[in-house]
Scaffold this active site. Structure first.
Site, PDB file in Angstrom:
ATOM      1  N   SER A 186     -19.625   6.913   2.137  1.00 26.06           N
ATOM      2  CA  SER A 186     -20.722   7.258   3.044  1.00 26.06           C
ATOM      3  C   SER A 186     -21.004   6.186   4.088  1.00 26.06           C
ATOM      4  O   SER A 186     -21.885   6.366   4.933  1.00 26.06           O
ATOM      5  CB  SER A 186     -21.997   7.551   2.236  1.00 26.06           C
ATOM      6  OG  SER A 186     -22.328   6.452   1.413  1.00 26.06           O
TER       7      SER A 186
ATOM      8  N   GLU B  86       0.849  -1.192   0.000  1.00 23.08           N
ATOM      9  CA  GLU B  86       0.000   0.000   0.000  1.00 23.08           C
ATOM     10  C   GLU B  86       0.890   1.251   0.000  1.00 23.08           C
ATOM     11  O   GLU B  86       1.817   1.364   0.798  1.00 23.08           O
ATOM     12  CB  GLU B  86      -0.902  -0.002   1.232  1.00 23.08           C
ATOM     13  CG  GLU B  86      -1.595   1.309   1.539  1.00 23.08           C
ATOM     14  CD  GLU B  86      -2.428   1.842   0.393  1.00 23.08           C
ATOM     15  OE1 GLU B  86      -2.356   3.074   0.138  1.00 23.08           O
ATOM     16  OE2 GLU B  86      -3.138   1.067  -0.267  1.00 23.08           O
TER      17      GLU B  86
ATOM     18  N   VAL C 256       4.335   1.124  -5.845  1.00 26.37           N
ATOM     19  CA  VAL C 256       4.770   0.216  -6.904  1.00 26.37           C
ATOM     20  C   VAL C 256       5.149   1.037  -8.131  1.00 26.37           C
ATOM     21  O   VAL C 256       4.347   1.826  -8.637  1.00 26.37           O
ATOM     22  CB  VAL C 256       3.672  -0.810  -7.247  1.00 26.37           C
ATOM     23  CG1 VAL C 256       4.080  -1.650  -8.450  1.00 26.37           C
ATOM     24  CG2 VAL C 256       3.405  -1.718  -6.050  1.00 26.37           C
TER      25      VAL C 256
ATOM     26  N   THR D 182     -12.140   3.735   0.366  1.00 25.69           N
ATOM     27  CA  THR D 182     -12.649   2.942   1.488  1.00 25.69           C
ATOM     28  C   THR D 182     -12.891   3.791   2.725  1.00 25.69           C
ATOM     29  O   THR D 182     -13.906   3.630   3.408  1.00 25.69           O
ATOM     30  CB  THR D 182     -11.656   1.809   1.835  1.00 25.69           C
ATOM     31  OG1 THR D 182     -11.463   0.995   0.674  1.00 25.69           O
ATOM     32  CG2 THR D 182     -12.181   0.958   2.976  1.00 25.69           C
TER      33      THR D 182
ATOM     34  N   HIS E  93     -25.284  -1.489   1.736  1.00 28.03           N
ATOM     35  CA  HIS E  93     -26.362  -1.503   0.740  1.00 28.03           C
ATOM     36  C   HIS E  93     -27.076  -2.845   0.711  1.00 28.03           C
ATOM     37  O   HIS E  93     -26.458  -3.907   0.854  1.00 28.03           O
ATOM     38  CB  HIS E  93     -25.810  -1.162  -0.643  1.00 28.03           C
ATOM     39  CG  HIS E  93     -25.469   0.287  -0.794  1.00 28.03           C
ATOM     40  ND1 HIS E  93     -26.433   1.261  -0.930  1.00 28.03           N
ATOM     41  CD2 HIS E  93     -24.278   0.944  -0.808  1.00 28.03           C
ATOM     42  CE1 HIS E  93     -25.858   2.447  -1.031  1.00 28.03           C
ATOM     43  NE2 HIS E  93     -24.552   2.282  -0.962  1.00 28.03           N
TER      44      HIS E  93
END
Length: 271
Positions: A47, A33, A172, A43, A51
């Site tokens: 909101s 990351e 990366v 992420t 769902h």
């Protein structure tokens, strides 16, 4: 030397790595990351809605995967003590022309297996959201809220506890694609791996071009704007309030969301 290297520490990359680890706990897994923390992009800035699968065409992959993912998420939160709230939401029609679309949503939800959907009159809307003005609505009890950053961090915790390696603050910069093991090159080192999985979100096309320079796929992002209600105005929204979607504009419109981490946000999709 790793068996699998996942690029991207958002919820998709973490969930992908976790499922691979569950299928074969002996695999050596690396997740890379570029940010200093997990879940720093989409992420950690969405909101936070769980769902229900209300909107999707019955039998479609979107419907099937949304509903399956819904149950997997709820089960994971229960098993790992992650707070969530199935508070439900209302979808509100404000014009007569929206009534047939609202009815279509109700039918779709029922066909997708959602139980206890409730059609609301103008007066009944006020029982759920006293400050809403509409002519009809639907109450969807399955919809909920959760902090997806907390979910992601728990994914990362489980991965590391079971032997995976997570490298933060590494970007990366190259992938040496060979017939045998691959080499993933970052701004801090080089890793040899048998399989590379690209979960880089809005940057996934750029990562893909590291091995396919003439890739004919491009991410076209849409900008979303979030507004936060003032503390003294949060009483205007109890849970979640959505408009009837406009079929000519394939997004969910301006909606109000009570956040799992506190506060109320207003979301507007823009180009």
């Amino acid at each position: 030397m790793f068996d699998v290297t996942v690029i991207g520490g958002g919820i998709v990359g973490l969930a992908t790595a976790l499922q691979i680890q569950k299928l074969n706990p002996l695999l050596r897994i690396l997740l890379i990351e570029k940010e200093k923390e997990l879940a720093r992009h989409q992420t950690g800035n969405n909101s936070g809605v769980i769902h229900s699968g209300l909107y999707y065409k019955p039998g479609s992959l979107k419907a099937l995967n949304c509903i399956r993912g819904y149950h997997l998420l709820i089960d994971f939160c229960k098993e790992n003590g992650i707070p969530y709230d199935l508070c439900g939401k209302i979808v509100v029609a404000t014009e007569e022309k929206e009534i047939p679309l609202l009815q279509n949503l109700l039918v779709r939800g029922q066909q997708n297996g959602l139980e206890n959907l409730k059609k609301l009159s103008k007066e009944e809307l006020k029982e759920y959201e006293p400050h809403v003005t509409g002519i009809e609505g639907i109450f969807v009890p399955q919809t909920g809220i959760v902090d997806y950053t907390k979910v992601s961090l728990k994914y990362g915790e489980i991965l590391q506890r079971n032997g995976a390696l997570i490298k933060l603050e590494e970007r990366v910069t190259g992938i040496q694609h060979k017939s045998g093991p691959q080499e993933v090159i970052t701004d801090k080192g080089t890793y040899t791996t048998n399989l590379v999985i690209n979960c880089a979100g809005l940057y996934s096309d750029k990562v893909a071009r590291l091995t396919i320079p003439n890739l004919n796929v491009k991410i076209i992002p849409f900008r979303g704007e979030y507004f936060k209600l003032k503390k003294e105005k949060e009483y205007l929204v109890k849970n979640l309030i959505y408009p009837v979607p406009d079929p000519n504009f394939p997004f969910l419109g301006v909606h109000f969301t009570r956040m799992a981490k506190g506060g109320v946000e207003v979301y507007r999709q823009c180009e």
